[in-house]
Write a protein that holds these residues in place. Sequence first.
Motif, PDB file in Angstrom:
ATOM      1  N   ALA A  44      54.520  61.597  78.235  1.00  0.00           N
ATOM      2  CA  ALA A  44      55.919  61.917  77.955  1.00  0.00           C
ATOM      3  C   ALA A  44      56.353  63.183  78.678  1.00  0.00           C
ATOM      4  N   ARG A  45      55.462  64.181  78.724  1.00  0.00           N
ATOM      5  CA  ARG A  45      55.807  65.427  79.409  1.00  0.00           C
ATOM      6  C   ARG A  45      56.079  65.179  80.890  1.00  0.00           C
ATOM      7  N   ALA A  46      55.270  64.329  81.508  1.00  0.00           N
ATOM      8  CA  ALA A  46      55.486  64.001  82.917  1.00  0.00           C
ATOM      9  C   ALA A  46      56.761  63.176  83.094  1.00  0.00           C
ATOM     10  N   PHE A  47      57.009  62.274  82.146  1.00  0.00           N
ATOM     11  CA  PHE A  47      58.185  61.403  82.223  1.00  0.00           C
ATOM     12  C   PHE A  47      59.487  62.199  82.142  1.00  0.00           C
ATOM     13  N   VAL A  48      59.566  63.151  81.212  1.00  0.00           N
ATOM     14  CA  VAL A  48      60.822  63.884  81.029  1.00  0.00           C
ATOM     15  C   VAL A  48      61.097  64.844  82.188  1.00  0.00           C
TER      16      VAL A  48
END
Length: 272
Positions: A44-48
Amino acid sequence: MLKKITIYLTVALFIFGVTDIALGKEVINGIGVQAVKDVVDKMARAFVKKNQAVQVKTKEDKVGTAIEAVGKGKAGSLFGMINRPLNDKEKSTYPDIKTFIFAKDGVAIIVHPDNPVKAITSAQLKEIFKGKITNWSQLGGNKGVISMIIREKTSNQRIALERVVMGKEKVPVGRVREIGSMGDVKTDVALDKSAMGYILISAIDKKVKAIELDGVAPTIANVKAGAYPVTIPFYLITKGEPTGAIKSFMDFIVTQEGQALVEKEKIGFVGN
């Protein structure tokens, strides 16, 4: 009192929602077990970073709770993170739930690093659970009583292992020591030369020694190849087909970047 709690919760949710709207972000929410959540949070951190108009928020909870929340929720509002398939009752109760497997881990048998035993079979493990094998010498090790440690009854590691080892039989009460945390199992085995337990393959470190099961080494490569006998699936679930930001996030997971993040966590990527 219940009415007051409901009012406070409603106000809190309203404030929470206004803050997100003020930030101009679309929030997608996930709920589920810690092992899957840990991996999802890193993805999620990479996605956002790539999708700054989206925020991913996750909450830890039990598998059954996650399935119920998604099944009773509004389509497109929530995704679940679970590490077992839905059972027949859950499938019947929530026929709209869709499951997407994206990774697999395995359950490794562990012993103290000084223990000379390097391998065990499912049949031998069953005999330990049943109290018929009680000494390390029966496994080719040094003389000494085996202190067998298992997880609590609801643990998916225990369920997966016992499905392979015990079949429909149950582990007799009193034959083993039950511990509620994987971390505690690893700590106990690391400190006790007589102990045997099990943890996820992704949790193996130098503090314990993982041994072969049925002639197969407990590695993620063997999990991915389908060679290792006891595996734990990592699922995302949605009510109906995923849409909007949830679909975008799930699509990201199967990209090359998403795959790399999954395998960095020492679990096997199984996407397309």
